[in-house]
Scaffold this active site. Structure first.
Site, short mmCIF file in Angstrom:
data_model
loop_
_atom_site.label_atom_id
_atom_site.label_comp_id
_atom_site.label_asym_id
_atom_site.label_seq_id
_atom_site.Cartn_x
_atom_site.Cartn_y
_atom_site.Cartn_z
CB SER A 1 -13.01 12.49 29.81
OG SER A 1 -12.12 11.42 29.77
N1 SAH Z 1 -12.69 7.69 28.90
C1 SAH Z 1 -12.70 7.76 30.34
C2 SAH Z 1 -11.52 8.52 30.90
C3 SAH Z 1 -10.37 7.71 30.88
S1 SAH Z 1 -8.95 8.32 31.72
C4 SAH Z 1 -13.97 8.38 30.85
O1 SAH Z 1 -14.79 8.82 30.05
O2 SAH Z 1 -14.15 8.40 32.03
C5 SAH Z 1 -7.81 7.24 30.87
C6 SAH Z 1 -7.87 5.79 31.25
O3 SAH Z 1 -6.88 5.12 30.47
C7 SAH Z 1 -7.52 5.52 32.72
O4 SAH Z 1 -8.56 4.79 33.29
C8 SAH Z 1 -6.25 4.67 32.62
O5 SAH Z 1 -6.17 3.68 33.62
C9 SAH Z 1 -6.37 4.06 31.24
N2 SAH Z 1 -5.12 3.59 30.63
C10 SAH Z 1 -3.87 4.11 30.72
N3 SAH Z 1 -2.99 3.38 30.01
C11 SAH Z 1 -3.69 2.35 29.45
C12 SAH Z 1 -3.33 1.24 28.62
N4 SAH Z 1 -2.06 1.03 28.21
N5 SAH Z 1 -4.32 0.38 28.25
C13 SAH Z 1 -5.61 0.57 28.65
N6 SAH Z 1 -6.00 1.59 29.45
C14 SAH Z 1 -5.05 2.48 29.85
#
Ligand code: SAH
Length: 225
Positions: free
Chosen positions: A67
């Site tokens: 992010s």
């Molecule tokens: N917080 C992370 C960025 C995450 S991007 C960082 O700092 O790098 C969002 C993430 O949410 C992705 O890895 C995606 O696979 C996950 N995601 C999407 N839908 C989800 C769900 N239903 N349950 C858990 N994770 C999910």
């Protein structure tokens, strides 16, 4: 050779990043300090040092995104973290946000639905000294056996606020969740009062990768911006 070297140059770059985030309106000194302390370049390939310290989201292979630092700082500020808070994070991704929460003294339970990302984070975070509780599963369901949580952070764009997550929030707790099913989500803060009353506040717009349910396919090409 130390694979995870954090030298003066890195720290200098990070200080500049913190100044940038500050200039964009983040004032919480504990959040800024945590951003200053977590070496974001550990999460990117060595060749991408400049990208590690620019205020941008970045795609770091195998569908993994890290992010934007401003977004991490903004969501973290909204959570009003106190040391010892028990936090449920949905979307481990690279684990960068997880580390920022841990740096602030939180106890983090983090869920990721993509196996590859989950496996990578489980291996990598302990190596650099961070030990959240990792879960491979569907964030829509939360973690009922570990509930309730002081705070809940969703780091993917949710079409609606999942009822199950509201249930798992402690009275007096705060949930921060980007809500919207299109390209753009509204950063939403949900507060559960001690009497159980729910108050919802809608803030700025962001773009996140979508929060997918079990039935949907993985979002290998998504990038958070
Ligand atoms: N917080 C992370 C960025 C995450 S991007 C960082 O700092 O790098 C969002 C993430 O949410 C992705 O890895 C995606 O696979 C996950 N995601 C999407 N839908 C989800 C769900 N239903 N349950 C858990 N994770 C999910």
């Amino acid at each position: 050779m130390n694979l995870y070297e954090d030298n003066f140059r890195h720290q200098g770059m990070r200080k500049k990043l913190v100044e940038t985030i500050k200039s964009k309106g983040i004032t919480d000194s504990a959040v800024l300090e945590a951003i200053m302390q977590v070496p974001r370049h550990f999460f990117l390939d060595k060749a991408f040092l400049n990208q590690a310290y620019s205020d941008q989201a970045f795609q770091i292979g195998s569908g993994q995104t890290i992010s934007q630092p401003y977004t991490v700082a903004y969501q973290t500020s909204l959570l009003e973290i106190a040391r010892g808070d028990k936090i449920l994070e949905i979307g481990t991704g690279s684990g960068y946000q997880t580390c920022v929460l841990i740096k602030m003294g939180a106890k983090v339970f983090t869920i990721e639905r993509q196996k590859e990302l989950y496996d990578k984070a489980v291996k990598f975070l302990p190596v650099i000294g961070y030990n959240p509780k990792f879960f491979f599963g569907d964030g829509y369901k939360g973690l009922s056996s570990y509930a309730p949580f002081d705070k809940i952070l969703v780091t993917c764009g949710a079409p609606v606020i999942p009822e199950e997550l509201i249930k798992q929030l402690k009275p007096g707790g705060i949930m921060v969740i980007p809500v919207g099913s299109g390209d753009v989500q509204v950063m939403t803060v949900l507060r559960k009062a001690h009497d159980g009353e729910i108050r919802i506040q809608e803030l700025s717009k962001f773009r996140f990768v979508p929060m997918l349910s079990d039935k949907e396919r993985g979002a290998a090409n998504d990038i958070s911006v």
